[in-house]
Design an enzyme around this catalytic site. Structure first.
Site, short mmCIF file in Angstrom:
data_model
loop_
_atom_site.label_atom_id
_atom_site.label_comp_id
_atom_site.label_asym_id
_atom_site.label_seq_id
_atom_site.Cartn_x
_atom_site.Cartn_y
_atom_site.Cartn_z
N LYS A 46 0.94 -1.15 -0.05
CA LYS A 46 0.07 0.04 0.09
C LYS A 46 0.86 1.32 0.08
O LYS A 46 1.97 1.35 0.12
CB LYS A 46 -0.95 0.08 1.11
CG LYS A 46 -0.10 -0.22 2.61
CD LYS A 46 -1.05 -0.51 3.80
CE LYS A 46 -0.45 -0.54 4.96
NZ LYS A 46 -1.21 -0.89 6.23
N ARG A 144 -11.17 -0.91 14.24
CA ARG A 144 -10.99 0.33 13.13
C ARG A 144 -11.84 -0.46 11.84
O ARG A 144 -12.68 0.31 11.25
CB ARG A 144 -9.41 0.17 13.00
CG ARG A 144 -9.03 1.02 11.83
CD ARG A 144 -7.39 1.19 11.78
NE ARG A 144 -6.95 -0.10 11.23
CZ ARG A 144 -5.78 -0.20 10.80
NH1 ARG A 144 -4.90 0.63 10.85
NH2 ARG A 144 -5.45 -1.53 10.15
N TYR A 265 15.17 30.01 8.33
CA TYR A 265 14.02 31.17 8.75
C TYR A 265 13.92 31.27 10.24
O TYR A 265 14.27 30.48 11.05
CB TYR A 265 12.58 30.19 8.25
CG TYR A 265 12.51 30.31 6.82
CD1 TYR A 265 12.28 31.42 6.42
CD2 TYR A 265 12.60 29.09 6.21
CE1 TYR A 265 12.04 31.66 4.88
CE2 TYR A 265 12.14 29.12 4.63
CZ TYR A 265 11.95 30.53 3.95
OH TYR A 265 11.65 30.33 2.67
N MET A 313 11.54 24.38 2.64
CA MET A 313 10.76 23.65 1.31
C MET A 313 11.59 22.95 0.70
O MET A 313 11.58 21.72 0.39
CB MET A 313 9.77 24.61 0.73
CG MET A 313 8.89 23.78 -0.28
SD MET A 313 7.98 24.80 -1.19
CE MET A 313 7.02 25.66 0.03
C1 LIG Z 1 -0.33 -2.01 6.84
C2 LIG Z 1 -0.91 -3.41 7.25
C3 LIG Z 1 -0.28 -4.55 7.33
C4 LIG Z 1 1.45 -4.43 7.22
O1 LIG Z 1 1.86 -3.81 8.38
P1 LIG Z 1 3.25 -3.63 8.62
O2 LIG Z 1 3.60 -3.27 10.13
O3 LIG Z 1 3.74 -2.71 7.68
O4 LIG Z 1 4.07 -4.97 8.32
C5 LIG Z 1 -0.71 -5.84 7.53
N1 LIG Z 1 -2.02 -5.69 7.58
C6 LIG Z 1 -2.70 -4.75 7.59
C7 LIG Z 1 -4.47 -4.86 7.68
C8 LIG Z 1 -2.20 -3.40 7.40
O5 LIG Z 1 -3.09 -2.62 7.20
#
Ligand SMILES: *Cc1c(COP(=O)(O)O)cnc(C)c1O
Length: 372
Positions: A46, A144, A265, A313
């Site tokens: 992701k 969640r 800055y 930046m």
């Molecule tokens: C992001 C995620 C993972 C991977 O987690 P890591 O800690 O990056 O290995 C696995 N399962 C779910 C549901 C996630 O959201």
């Protein structure tokens, strides 16, 4: 990806360069898998493969033998599908309203987490005239996404699971990187109960750190993300992963300042004594966190040089008094050569995950370690 330019040209073109070692990613995937022999290891890619570039990373992992991939969004899944026509691709954020037809068209598998989602996916399967595989998310503590443990247990014998093509049962650990937190044992036990109540469905629980919690967390599919990209899945212990990301920026100018002069800055830092400064061609717009102002470091000629004043930046000011050989055009390393993403995260008051996913789209990614 930029195939025309050499690595040196890249630095002249942009001033900063992100090198991603695809061979190290594949090696990390193997190392994670070797913690649970015989159990397949998926890859969570992701957020543009944690900032490393989805297409290049997913293709390298596929060539290395990975067959199952997880992304968060439909958009990411469509991009992953374009790179990997035959892979199994799960969409973690589930079946958002209106996303069904595209999920079906691209042969993607939503991770379903509510009864409405199961029903909607089942009715899409009726329309399609075939089973559409999906995963079922059970919430064992995050609050969640996913069915509660009670609701999941109540699904035992419910034909809806088959109708919705449930091919994977999954849950997510709250604090896997803290092995002594009692929440791990609670989640592992609850997930095992759900799994026993819904027999015949493969199960997946372990993220990167979860893989190191022992076989009770392994089930049928490992689901690491962060550790693939060199993050330490065992904080406080030596990092078992190979580093993946190397971020460098060029020195645009060197200057000497007198005691009492201030820097950047708002003049946030004032030199207590004469100092030599190097201005780096990289700033927060490149994804280097402004929160690391006056706390982060970069390596120049192997010497750790502190960041002075506020990060701009497009520029960072370094104290290179301790690296007198530094010259205009030299590179400074912001991530890599022992300065790992976890350390950069700590310097910015965050976690390495945010450093990786924040890696900007501005510099050109340069890939190494592709052997075919
Ligand atoms: C992001 C995620 C993972 C991977 O987690 P890591 O800690 O990056 O290995 C696995 N399962 C779910 C549901 C996630 O959201």
């Amino acid at each position: 990806m930029d195939q025309q330019r050499t690595p040196e040209d890249t630095l002249a073109f942009h001033g900063a360069r992100l090198t991603v070692d695809l061979g190290a990613i594949v090696e990390n995937w193997r190392r994670l898998g070797s913690q649970a022999p015989g159990i397949p290891c998926a890859a969570v890619v992701k957020a543009d493969a944690y900032g490393c570039g989805l297409e290049a990373v997913a293709s390298a992992l596929w060539r290395g033998g990975c067959r199952t991939f997880f992304v968060a969004h439909l958009s990411e899944a469509v991009a992953a599908r374009a790179a990997l026509p035959e892979a199994t691709i799960y969409v973690l954020n589930g079946l958002l309203p209106g996303s069904g037809p595209a999920l079906v068209a691209h042969r993607l598998r939503p991770v379903l987490g509510a009864r409405e989602e199961l029903e909607e996916w089942a009715s899409l399967a009726v329309e399609a005239g075939r089973t559409l595989p999906a995963a079922l998310h059970v919430d064992t503590g995050m609050n969640r996404l996913g069915l509660s443990v009670t609701d999941a247990l109540a699904c035992a014998g419910d034909p809806l699971l088959d109708e919705a093509g449930i091919a994977l049962l999954m849950s997510h650990l709250v604090s896997a990187e803290l092995p002594d937190d009692p929440v791990n044992a609670r989640q592992i036990a609850d997930f095992a109960r759900v799994r026993a109540a819904l027999p015949g469905i493969p199960a997946s629980l372990a993220n990167s750190s979860g893989i190191y919690l022992g076989s009770g967390a392994h089930h049928d599919l490992l689901r690491p993300g962060y550790a693939l990209f060199g993050g330490n899945p065992t904080p406080g212990r030596a990092n078992p992963m190979r580093p993946v990301v190397h971020l460098e920026a060029r020195i645009a100018q060197i200057r000497d300042i007198a005691a009492g002069e201030s820097v950047g800055y708002n003049g946030r830092w004032t030199a207590p004594a004469p100092r030599r400064l190097a201005t780096l061609s990289l700033g927060y717009a490149d994804g280097y966190p402004r929160a690391a102002s006056e706390r982060g470091h970069a390596l120049v000629g192997g010497v750790s040089c502190p960041i002075l004043g506020l990060i701009s930046m497009d520029l960072i000011i370094l104290d290179v008094t301790g690296a007198p050989g530094a010259r205009r055009g030299d590179t400074a390393t912001l991530i890599g050569d022992g300065l790992d993403v976890d350390a950069v995260g700590r310097a910015a008051g965050t976690i390495g995950y945010e450093i990786l996913t924040g890696l900007g789209s501005r510099y050109v990614r340069h890939y190494v370690g592709t052997e075919g």
